[in-house]
Motif scaffolding. Structure first.
Motif, PDB file in Angstrom:
ATOM      1  N   GLU A 190     -27.890  10.679   0.090  1.00  0.00           N
ATOM      2  CA  GLU A 190     -27.126   9.510  -0.135  1.00  0.00           C
ATOM      3  C   GLU A 190     -26.497   9.074   1.183  1.00  0.00           C
ATOM      4  N   ARG A 191     -25.890  10.178   1.851  1.00  0.00           N
ATOM      5  CA  ARG A 191     -25.513   9.700   3.205  1.00  0.00           C
ATOM      6  C   ARG A 191     -26.390   9.247   4.231  1.00  0.00           C
ATOM      7  N   LEU A 192     -27.604   9.765   4.122  1.00  0.00           N
ATOM      8  CA  LEU A 192     -28.648   9.430   5.242  1.00  0.00           C
ATOM      9  C   LEU A 192     -29.177   7.918   4.815  1.00  0.00           C
ATOM     10  N   ILE A 193     -29.089   7.520   3.591  1.00  0.00           N
ATOM     11  CA  ILE A 193     -29.427   6.306   3.082  1.00  0.00           C
ATOM     12  C   ILE A 193     -28.355   5.147   3.742  1.00  0.00           C
ATOM     13  N   SER A 194     -27.039   5.563   3.768  1.00  0.00           N
ATOM     14  CA  SER A 194     -26.097   4.715   4.028  1.00  0.00           C
ATOM     15  C   SER A 194     -26.124   4.359   5.557  1.00  0.00           C
ATOM     16  N   LEU A 195     -26.832   5.236   6.252  1.00  0.00           N
ATOM     17  CA  LEU A 195     -26.971   5.050   7.561  1.00  0.00           C
ATOM     18  C   LEU A 195     -27.609   3.705   7.852  1.00  0.00           C
ATOM     19  N   SER A 196     -28.533   3.234   6.970  1.00  0.00           N
ATOM     20  CA  SER A 196     -29.302   1.961   7.267  1.00  0.00           C
ATOM     21  C   SER A 196     -28.689   0.870   6.568  1.00  0.00           C
ATOM     22  N   THR A 403     -17.748   9.124  -5.378  1.00  0.00           N
ATOM     23  CA  THR A 403     -18.778   8.289  -5.469  1.00  0.00           C
ATOM     24  C   THR A 403     -19.225   7.665  -4.215  1.00  0.00           C
ATOM     25  N   PRO A 404     -20.630   7.938  -3.607  1.00  0.00           N
ATOM     26  CA  PRO A 404     -21.093   7.554  -2.423  1.00  0.00           C
ATOM     27  C   PRO A 404     -21.513   6.100  -2.585  1.00  0.00           C
ATOM     28  N   HIS A 405     -20.904   5.264  -1.417  1.00  0.00           N
ATOM     29  CA  HIS A 405     -21.314   4.061  -1.233  1.00  0.00           C
ATOM     30  C   HIS A 405     -21.198   3.560   0.081  1.00  0.00           C
ATOM     31  N   PRO A 406     -21.771   2.542   0.637  1.00  0.00           N
ATOM     32  CA  PRO A 406     -21.784   2.111   1.973  1.00  0.00           C
ATOM     33  C   PRO A 406     -20.415   1.745   2.434  1.00  0.00           C
ATOM     34  N   PRO A 407     -20.012   1.970   3.608  1.00  0.00           N
ATOM     35  CA  PRO A 407     -18.749   1.406   3.989  1.00  0.00           C
ATOM     36  C   PRO A 407     -18.477   0.082   4.116  1.00  0.00           C
TER      37      PRO A 407
END
Length: 440
Positions: A190-196, A403-407
């Motif tokens: 999930e964190r790797l996806i948020s990189l993009s 809960t993971p979410h983009p910043p």
């Protein structure tokens, strides 16, 4: 005297037309990096450290609730061996050059075979991990090999194959442990996806960092190359081709920083090009003449000293002052105008207004590549001939509810606690544009 030009109207039309025409031009097929980062062994150790409480929570949830679905235990029936507590004694991540990572977890299980008896059993998990790129272009952490063991050197497979009165040995689901071993870390995929994720620069301009390939693993750390995509009004714009390919510089082997980010000079040129295409730098300068419009357009080439600093996960860009301003008359309805008069009338205003406009546009900063729930501290910005290096440490900030979410865009006044900001000055060309000049 010629035709008067309505203030800003001609420039707005030309600017809109230029944006539309540029959007019709297909983007170059070649993909080349303009920035990147290196997660050092120190940074990897920090990620393992902050993953330890998470791994303990997951193991407690799975091993101490045998009746719940999706657990590590093979049977939902009550067992004579009641697991009372789970304590992760050690969690480490180490680099395997040219391959990936090695995850090692040691957890102590407090077990009660009978109501009056309690024993402690060590559960050890050793797994090899690597990174793949899925068809959507996102990076994923994948398990290559996994070996869980209980008490000593015997694997769970060996223990389960022998006759034993221990229900625990027979009920541990080794397939379940290895299948979900990556979830013992801090939600890495999930964190790797948020990189993009897309990050705003201005209301009409966004940027996005895209990985070009899977990361490289070496003794120096994990190196990833990124390409920055800029969007204006929701559409990607074609950028000037970099005159030289960019590659991540070799880090110092003794660097204590968790992360090293590198940005090419082409990255900054593309940033200002995108802002220019979005019309962000358009401005109208009023002439002190009251008789007529002095000139329709005055082209500038402006070099400004930029102060670079870091706040949280954003690079703050501040113009120190406009230098080397060159004025030339493109059109006039009052006849030739001496260059000395142009400089006398407009140079002081341009030197004041251009930096002010730049600072207003970039007051919120430019987001750096990052993953959610992590911010940057202990920054150091170093300017080199063709690139900028930002070395920093990581700081984990657990989100409420997990809960993971983009910043999202934060206020420019926010800053990391105890985060010294290092400022460096460097001159970058702001591009060539046209400033409409009208009479007051």
């Amino acid at each position: 005297m010629g035709m008067l030009v309505q203030k800003g109207a001609g420039t707005a039309t030309l600017r809109t037309l230029s944006i539309l025409l540029s959007l019709l031009v297909p983007a170059p097929a070649t993909r080349s990096p303009d920035c990147g980062g290196i997660l050092t062994p120190s940074g990897l150790s920090y990620f393992a450290e902050v993953s330890k409480p998470h791994a303990e929570r997951v193991l407690r949830q799975d091993l101490m609730a045998p009746a719940a679905p999706e657990t590590f235990l093979g049977s939902p029936k009550p067992s004579r061996n009641q697991i009372n507590s789970v304590s992760v004694a050690e969690l480490s991540l180490s680099l395997v050059p040219h391959a990936g990572l090695r995850l090692s977890i040691d957890a102590d299980l407090s077990i009660s075979p009978t109501p009056s008896t309690t024993t402690v059993t060590r559960l050890s998990i050793l797994a090899d991990l690597h990174v793949e790129m899925n068809p959507e272009g996102n990076l994923e952490l994948v398990t290559s090999a996994c070996r869980p063991t209980l008490e000593g050197s015997q694997s769970i497979e060996e223990i389960a194959s022998k006759s034993s009165d221990s229900d625990l040995d027979k009920e541990i689901n080794i397939d379940k442990i290895c299948l979900e071993v990556s979830k013992l870390l801090l939600l890495p995929n999930e964190r790797l996806i948020s990189l993009s994720a897309q990050f705003p620069i201005t209301p009409s301009c966004q940027l996005q960092y895209l990985p070009l390939a899977v990361p490289m693993f070496s003794e120096q750390g994990i190196t990833i190359s990124l390409q920055t995509i800029f969007q204006v009004a929701g559409m990607a714009i074609p950028l000037p081709v970099s005159p030289m390919p960019f590659s991540m510089p070799e880090p110092a082997s003794s660097s204590p920083s968790h992360l090293i980010l590198a940005f090419s000079e082409h990255f900054y040129a593309s940033l200002f090009f995108a802002l220019e295409m979005s019309g962000t730098f358009n401005m109208t300068l009023l002439s002190p003449l009251t008789t007529a419009t002095l000139a329709e357009h005055i082209p500038q080439d402006v070099a400004a000293g930029l102060l670079l600093s870091v706040t949280d996960t954003r690079m703050m860009v501040t113009a120190a002052g406009a230098e080397d301003v060159e004025l030339s008359l493109a059109a006039s309805n009052v006849g030739p105008v001496p260059a000395a008069l142009l400089e006398q009338l407009f140079l002081p205003t341009i030197r004041e207004e251009v930096p002010a406009q730049l600072n207003a546009v970039l007051s919120e900063g430019v987001f750096l590549p990052h993953i959610f729930s992590f911010t940057y501290t202990n920054f150091n910005v170093t300017i080199h001939r063709d690139y900028v290096l930002v070395s920093c440490n990581l700081k984990f900030q657990e989100q409420p509810g997990g809960t993971p979410h983009p910043p999202v865009l934060a206020g420019a006044g926010a800053t990391g606690v105890g985060s010294p900001i290092t400022t460096q000055e460097h001159c970058f060309p702001l591009g060539t544009g046209q400033v409409p000049v009208t009479s007051s």
